[in-house]
Design a protein around this motif. Structure first.
Motif, PDB file in Angstrom:
ATOM      1  N   LEU A  31     -17.714  18.927 -10.015  1.00 40.81           N
ATOM      2  CA  LEU A  31     -17.578  20.175 -10.771  1.00 40.81           C
ATOM      3  C   LEU A  31     -16.751  21.184  -9.977  1.00 40.81           C
ATOM      4  O   LEU A  31     -15.867  21.866 -10.507  1.00 40.81           O
ATOM      5  CB  LEU A  31     -18.983  20.726 -11.042  1.00 40.81           C
ATOM      6  N   SER A  32     -17.047  21.262  -8.658  1.00 39.01           N
ATOM      7  CA  SER A  32     -16.312  22.217  -7.827  1.00 39.01           C
ATOM      8  C   SER A  32     -14.839  21.815  -7.727  1.00 39.01           C
ATOM      9  O   SER A  32     -13.949  22.654  -7.779  1.00 39.01           O
ATOM     10  CB  SER A  32     -16.947  22.309  -6.442  1.00 39.01           C
ATOM     11  N   MET A  33     -14.584  20.507  -7.612  1.00 41.02           N
ATOM     12  CA  MET A  33     -13.196  20.051  -7.555  1.00 41.02           C
ATOM     13  C   MET A  33     -12.512  20.291  -8.899  1.00 41.02           C
ATOM     14  O   MET A  33     -11.321  20.624  -8.937  1.00 41.02           O
ATOM     15  CB  MET A  33     -13.149  18.569  -7.179  1.00 41.02           C
ATOM     16  N   GLY A  34     -13.276  20.132  -9.980  1.00 45.92           N
ATOM     17  CA  GLY A  34     -12.717  20.363 -11.307  1.00 45.92           C
ATOM     18  C   GLY A  34     -12.219  21.792 -11.466  1.00 45.92           C
ATOM     19  O   GLY A  34     -11.203  22.043 -12.112  1.00 45.92           O
ATOM     20  N   LEU A  35     -12.920  22.702 -10.826  1.00 42.33           N
ATOM     21  CA  LEU A  35     -12.514  24.107 -10.885  1.00 42.33           C
ATOM     22  C   LEU A  35     -11.165  24.309 -10.193  1.00 42.33           C
ATOM     23  O   LEU A  35     -10.286  25.006 -10.696  1.00 42.33           O
ATOM     24  CB  LEU A  35     -13.599  24.958 -10.207  1.00 42.33           C
ATOM     25  N   VAL A  36     -11.004  23.674  -9.015  1.00 46.63           N
ATOM     26  CA  VAL A  36      -9.745  23.825  -8.267  1.00 46.63           C
ATOM     27  C   VAL A  36      -8.601  23.159  -9.020  1.00 46.63           C
ATOM     28  O   VAL A  36      -7.529  23.737  -9.197  1.00 46.63           O
ATOM     29  CB  VAL A  36      -9.877  23.219  -6.861  1.00 46.63           C
TER      30      VAL A  36
END
Lengths: 315, 290
Positions: A31-36
């Motif tokens: 999820l955090s990588m998806g944000l970036v």
């Protein structure tokens, strides 16, 4: 779906609960990588370093200074966000390959410091044991099931918060910056500030994953935070669907849970990751989410088929 | 002590330069940052190793065949995965990100294919050169000197190819202005494919030489990739003289910081140097500002 996940432990054995917890922690990281990837528009090969900082700072505070998990957690998260803000201010000016390389160098610096600062981190041998979180508000987390619920709550809360963020003014500005940086700057959006905010939020979510990783694995070692951890997150996002919130979750299930169930494939998991990444970028750049939308559009003939493109932004 | 460290740094820097050349060539010709490049080095070392052990031939007889093999792998890689993604324009960030993602995928595929084929155990590979040379206080093995010599030979060869042949002229034309090159009738795809072939051959030579100095193993591609990356940032992406200067500079820097400050943290110093350079010059030390 939520009810299913909440009820799951009652019906499942220890191994299945372990596997589900692992999948959910990876879902948080994805999820955090998806944000970036989807909202800052950068490939971040340094994301695993944020996870490492969250995991190590909280574990060290607990082991060396005897802090409570619940006291160590906010300090660790603050550390992650401060580092992300500093790194972001320095690196987000760089474009494409240059940003990727500097974040890769940042990740390697963090990993090498952890590996070589033996007095503090116990180096490559690993920091252990990382105990389960202390009881709070009458809830204890020393069983597999209770820890699973903690992870589920963290994932649910992150998802809700990010969903609100994407719909908010900041979220729309992030999308504007990703789509056309020059135009965004032209209409008066402070581009740099929004990119740094985006990176900080992503790092915060990564840090949450890191906090949970220590107690889950009971041991932390620098080998868990190599570049390939970041690449794994990227594959999950790309396979699930870039620019959506549900995509990373699908990707985590598809790449952690499913291969474990088909246990004969674990040996070939990294190769499979690579092949999937190539096939998806070549033939389905919108990932599983995009494929699902195409399938739905084909099955309901009266609906226009261009829904897939528009929904990407709504996420 | 200092002279010895400088000599060691020079040899290390030479190999770094060699491993950066193929990487920078591809960037110049096709604007592709090839994350699978380190794995081509690794496959090159394994190809050489396998030809040596199956045909029972010395290192220098096996190397040309392995170079041809990796050149072929590199060209196949270009036609099957990268060319379809390069159809879009180069200015779109999305397209650039997709190419990077695809090469990251290739990295995994190559490394895992090597693990499945050859196993994870490190192998020894000998170039068949023994003996040492002493000049004053400086001691150098003949083997390392030969590596430096071959590196110099390949650098000169690449330079002549780029600046004295027709295909080199075409390559430079594409690097400068792709659309212009297309407009005057150059077959851009075929010329880029040639660049991929040359890049693969250079990668193979670098990997095989590294293999004789250290060991041949599936994980050996990671470090050269990062070093190649740092060197071309240092010397400017796409520049051949820059790659040579950058390689030598990084090799010297690493050896000196490792010897005089801290061996365990020598890579950390290199990374800090890189970050410092990019902060001052966001397009690299000698890079053109776009």
């Amino acid at each position: 779906m939520v009810l299913l996940l909440a009820a799951a432990p009652a019906a499942l054995g220890d191994y299945q609960i372990y596997l589900l917890t692992l999948t959910l922690i990876w879902a948080i990281l994805a999820l955090s990588m998806g944000l970036v990837l989807g909202f800052v528009g950068q490939i971040n090969l340094g994301q695993a370093a944020f996870v490492a900082i969250g995991a190590y700072v909280s574990a060290l505070l607990r082991i060396k200074l005897g802090f409570d998990f619940w006291l160590a957690a906010p300090i660790a998260l603050a550390a992650v966000v401060i580092v992300a803000a500093l790194v972001g201010l320095l690196t987000l000016r760089l474009r494409g390959p240059f940003f990727i390389l500097v974040m890769l160098a940042f990740a390697e610096i963090v990993r090498l410091v952890i590996a070589n600062w033996q007095d503090m981190t116990n180096g490559p041998l690993g920091l252990r044991p990382v105990a389960p979180p202390e009881p709070i508000l009458g809830l204890s987390f020393d069983t597999k099931t209770s820890f699973y619920y903690l992870v589920l709550v963290v994932l649910g809360a992150s998802l809700l918060a990010l969903w609100r963020l994407v719909l908010s003014r900041t979220g729309r500005m992030l999308i504007a910056v990703r789509e056309d940086e020059i135009l965004a700057e032209f209409v008066g959006i402070p581009v740099m500030r929004h990119k740094v905010i985006g990176l900080c939020i992503a790092a915060f979510v990564s840090g949450l994953g890191g906090l949970l990783l220590g107690p889950f694995l009971t041991v932390l070692a620098p080998s868990q935070f190599t570049i390939s951890a970041s690449v794994d997150m990227i594959v999950m996002v790309v396979v699930g669907g870039v620019g959506t919130l549900i995509g990373p979750l699908l990707g985590a299930v598809f790449l952690v849970y499913v291969p474990e169930l088909l246990s004969f494939t674990t040996h070939y998991r990294p190769a499979m990751m690579g092949v999937l990444l190539i096939l998806v970028t070549l033939f389905a750049p919108q990932g599983l989410v995009g494929l699902a939308q195409i399938a739905r559009a084909k099955l309901t003939p009266c609906k226009p088929a261009n829904g897939a493109k528009e929904q990407r932004h709504a996420g | 002590m200092l002279a010895q460290q400088l000599a060691n740094g020079l040899v290390l820097g030479g190999i770094y330069a060699l491993s950066a050349l193929g990487f920078t060539l591809i960037f110049g010709a096709a604007r592709v940052v090839n994350f699978a490049y380190g794995e081509l080095l690794m496959l090159g070392a394994f190809f050489t190793f396998t030809i040596m052990s199956y045909l029972d031939v010395p290192f220098f007889a096996a190397l040309p065949f392995a170079m041809a093999g990796i050149a072929l792998v590199s060209v196949i890689m270009f036609y099957t995965t990268l060319k379809p993604l390069m159809q879009g324009s180069f200015t779109s960030l999305q397209g650039e990100l997709q190419i990077i993602l695809a090469t990251l995928g290739l990295l995994y595929v190559f490394r895992e294919a090597a693990i499945i084929t050859w196993g994870t155990a490190p192998r020894q590979m000998s170039a068949g050169i023994t003996g040492i040379v002493e000049v004053g206080d400086v001691v150098m093995t003949n083997h390392r000197l030969a590596v430096l010599g071959i590196t110099a030979l390949l650098v000169v060869g690449l330079y002549l190819l780029l600046y004295k042949t027709k295909i080199g002229k075409a390559l430079r034309a594409i690097a400068q202005n792709r659309h212009g090159a297309e407009a005057i009738g150059l077959n851009v795809d075929r010329i880029v494919a040639v660049a991929f072939a040359i890049s693969g051959a250079m990668a193979c030579a670098a990997g095989a030489l590294l293999g004789t100095l250290y060991a041949v193993e599936p994980s050996m591609g990671g470090s050269p990739l990062i070093k190649a990356f740092i060197i071309v940032i240092f010397g400017g992406l796409g520049s051949v003289p820059g790659a040579v200067a950058g390689g030598l500079a990084i090799g010297l820097f690493e050896n000196l910081t490792g010897a005089y400050i801290s061996f365990a943290f020598k890579d950390v110093f290199t990374f800090f140097l890189l970050i410092a350079i990019l902060l001052v010059r966001p397009s690299g030390l000698f890079g053109r500002v776009h």
